[in-house]
Structures are given as C-alpha cells and as structure tokens.
Scaffold this active site. Sequence first.
Site, mmCIF file in Angstrom:
data_model
loop_
_atom_site.group_PDB
_atom_site.id
_atom_site.type_symbol
_atom_site.label_atom_id
_atom_site.label_comp_id
_atom_site.label_asym_id
_atom_site.label_seq_id
_atom_site.Cartn_x
_atom_site.Cartn_y
_atom_site.Cartn_z
ATOM 1 N N ILE A 106 0.868 -1.183 0.000
ATOM 2 C CA ILE A 106 0.000 0.000 0.000
ATOM 3 C C ILE A 106 0.902 1.229 0.000
ATOM 4 C CG2 ILE A 106 -1.853 1.238 1.173
ATOM 5 C CD1 ILE A 106 -2.774 -1.474 0.318
ATOM 6 N N TYR A 107 0.908 1.973 -1.076
ATOM 7 C CA TYR A 107 1.725 3.178 -1.200
ATOM 8 C C TYR A 107 0.836 4.326 -1.672
ATOM 9 C CZ TYR A 107 4.973 -0.739 -1.724
ATOM 10 O OH TYR A 107 5.639 -1.930 -1.568
ATOM 11 N N ARG A 108 0.961 5.467 -1.017
ATOM 12 C CA ARG A 108 0.120 6.593 -1.423
ATOM 13 C C ARG A 108 0.620 7.164 -2.749
ATOM 14 N NH1 ARG A 108 2.109 11.088 3.027
ATOM 15 N NH2 ARG A 108 3.688 12.098 1.723
ATOM 16 N N ARG B 199 4.864 6.893 -4.125
ATOM 17 C CA ARG B 199 5.681 7.129 -2.924
ATOM 18 C C ARG B 199 5.898 5.809 -2.180
ATOM 19 N NH1 ARG B 199 4.505 7.058 2.128
ATOM 20 N NH2 ARG B 199 5.839 8.065 3.666
ATOM 21 N N ARG C 111 10.775 -0.897 1.150
ATOM 22 C CA ARG C 111 9.527 -1.600 0.874
ATOM 23 C C ARG C 111 9.662 -2.497 -0.364
ATOM 24 N NH1 ARG C 111 7.008 -1.362 5.634
ATOM 25 N NH2 ARG C 111 6.508 0.758 6.288
ATOM 26 N N ASP D 124 0.181 13.834 7.285
ATOM 27 C CA ASP D 124 0.491 12.419 7.411
ATOM 28 C C ASP D 124 0.082 11.876 8.769
ATOM 29 O OD1 ASP D 124 2.040 10.574 5.422
ATOM 30 O OD2 ASP D 124 2.685 9.950 7.421
#
Length: 488
Positions: free
Chosen positions: A175-177, A189, A194, A287
Amino acid sequence: MKYSDLRDFLRALEARGELKRIQTPVSPILEMTEICDRTLRRSGPALLFEKPIGFDMPVLGNLFGTPQRVAFGMGAEDVSELREIGRLLALLKEPEPPKGLKDAWDKLPLFKKVLSMAPKVLKDAPCQEVILEGEDVDLGRLPVQHCWPGDAAPLITWGLTITRGPNKERQNLGIYRQQVLGRNKVIMRWLSHRGGALDYREWCQKHPDRPYPVAVALGADPATILGAVTPVPDTLSEYAFAGLLRGQRTELVKAVGSDLQVPASAEIVLEGHIHPGEMADEGPYGDHTGYYNEVDRFPVFTIERITRRRDAIYHSTYTGRPPDEPAVLGVALNEVFVPILQKQFPEIVDFYLPPEGCSYRMAVVTIRKQYPGHAKRVMLGVWSFLRQFMYTKFVIVTDDDIDARDWNDVIWAITTRMDPKRDTVLIDNTPIDYLDFASPVSGLGSKMGLDATHKWPGETSREWGRAIRQDPAVKQRVDELWPLLGLD
C-alpha cells in the site's frame, strides 16, 4: 465469516450495523476527511458516500475504522482471534521439525492447506468489465480525496500496488500513497526498503532503459487488502495468505497490458509503467504523524489503462494525527505481531504499539526476565527481527508484573525501576522513517531503549526494593465487607 469481494464484506457490515450509507451530497475535498475523522474517533461505522459532489462514483471511507472491523476483514469474529493468525504466521516463518510421527501427522493438514492456496487465475473478471485506454484515461473522473488544506493535490491512499522483480516469480503487494499529477500520472511514494521499491530497484539494475510495469488495485476484497499490510513470511505470497484468511483461493486475472496478475474482484485497476528516470517532487501531505511531511522525490507512474467494474466503488482513507485508520490497523495487527515475536523470544509476555505513537514509533514489551542485560537483548531483537519495527524509535522493556497496555503501570515502572544513565540505550545512525522530521538527517536517526525492569546483581550493587502488596486474606475480607460499607 469469509468474504469473496469488497461488496460481500459491505453487505455483511451493513447487516451488523457497521456500515452507514450517506445520501447527503458531500465533497471529497476536505469534507469527507472531517466526517471520517469525527466518525472514527467515536468508533463509528464504515461510511459509503453515495453522492460525492462532482462525481457519479460512490466513495467508501472508514472501512477499517475499528479494530473489530479489521478482525472481521481477516475472517475473525473478535480481535483476540487475531493471535491465532499470528501463531500461524510464526509457524510458517520458522517451521519447527516435528517432535514425532503424531506431531508430523497433526501438522500435515496445515501445510497441505497452505500449498492448496495458490491463487486461481481467471480468464474474465469483474474488474475488467469496463476498459478505458488512451484519451479516456482520466483520473479526474475518480473521486480522489483531497484530505487536508495544505495538501499538494488529491491523493490516492488505498492503492494496492502490484509489482514483480526481474528475478522473482511471485508478485509483491504493498500500500503506497500516490499523488495525482494529472490526467494519467501519479507519484509512487514507496520507501526504499519496501517490497515495491526493492522490485523497482532490481528492475532498473537489470533493465535500465526499459519501463517498469505496475498495477494498482482499488477496492480489493478485505483479506487481500489486509494481507498486504501483514508481516507475511518471504516464502508465502500475500495472495496465498489472503486465501488462507478467506478460506478459499484468491482469484486473479492477468492485467490487460502486462503479465502482472490483479485481484479479479477489485473495483478499479490502474495499469501502466514507470519510465526510466521520470521523477517528481511529492508532497507536502498531512500524514499519520499529525504534521505535513517534507517534499521528496519519487518515481512517476504513468497510467495507460483503467479497468473497473461497471458500477465501481472508490475506496479511500485519510491519514492524520492518531487515531486515524492506519493507527487502528496497528492496534489490530498488534495482536498478530505478539505470537511472531514470542516464537523468536519466548520470554516476551506481551508487546504493545500504542496508537498515540503513530502505530510503530514506540513499543512496550513485557518479559519474564532471566538474567542481567536481558532487557537490552530484547530491545535489539525488536529492532532487528521484523522489518515492520526498523523505524521504531523507542522500545520500553519491563517486567511481566506490568500491564504493557496501561500507561499508569508503564510510567510507574519507568520512574521507579530506571536510572536514566544506566538503563537508557542510545543507538546512532539507524534507519528512520523519512517522514520523521525530528531526525537530524532524512532517513537516518537514533533509537532509544528504556530498561524499566527490576535490576539483578551485576546491574546494581544496591538492595532492590520490594513491591508493596496487600495481604490476600485482608483483600478477601474487605471484598465481603464492601457491599455493607455504602461506598458504591
């Protein structure tokens, strides 16, 4: 209960009173964030905004806004049952040789089940009912949330990013924004450690002049979403783990434009490539720390194709000062971590990540202390054993007479069992979340361990204090007297 797709999960939540349909028009620009934040802080339901202003696609928010709903999504009826999932992962991470024929026979069904959970690949899938290509690709048609006033642009938050390294057979889910740059471009991002970033780095080393294929699924089934944020052993794919949670194989379909396999039941899938050298400044964004993060450069993902269901639902969230949805996820997944840590360190009694500590920046560990220096060994173990804790700045270790989840207990232990000089461990130049602006250098900072255990000979030359405890007979006598005293 098991759920075949997101809609199946939503129907079950609605039947439990855990889903609220919002028919009042609400804007995805700031308004949804405020509504979801207030709802989460009251432990309220998941929210389905059916009339987002300016869009004809409903928005799902606050899906995992309580630990109980996280448990539901993982196929459990209660948060306490998540420890069983942790025990399963601990066994799969470091399987023990059978103690005998009976033990081997007892474990055989588990390993057969794991082997039977390889994903099932379909020829046709709901996520490809509508295929948009070329000029029809337009992220402006999706109700992507703009969460905070100082955010740089709308932000895709629950994108399940699917990648594969050039030297690997199995895919990685993360899960990456993703900051929306325009009609068909977002910023990916992903932090350097990761899985997606590691896959991309290996690709660039092997194929420096070739674009890198990526797919992003929005609105997958809950087991697949949660599988992507759970510490799955490297030998087990997230898709196979999701199958174990669901009790049936994860159904996938080949992406239209690449060999990547995407969740067949997803609401929306973004397909495309990261082109060599294409980078952009990302942020600032509000954030999970409660602050806006610094601007930093990340790869640009060019979307060449959007596939979706005909009546797709857009799944979204926000991040902000705890509690937020990631913090709630942390509370639930905490129960998964405990058995995994106990497998490596049997002396650990409990492990707690306080949500106020931004999900992972502080950990409290209680142990059955067995020798001088034991607390320091546990600190170092927490920092090094699971990559989920490489950014944990503070580790507090205390004895098993302390409740790790009760700050009154923890603070009492710190103030009565610690000497600041002797019992504080400081380590310089360690990996730190780049969002942590308190560190002197982006991505590099220090860690602190607090030894709040009783001190053994060799750790102190003084006689150690004995804790005050009432006579059990007196406590029982007062229990009997209490109803007569008129004090309730």
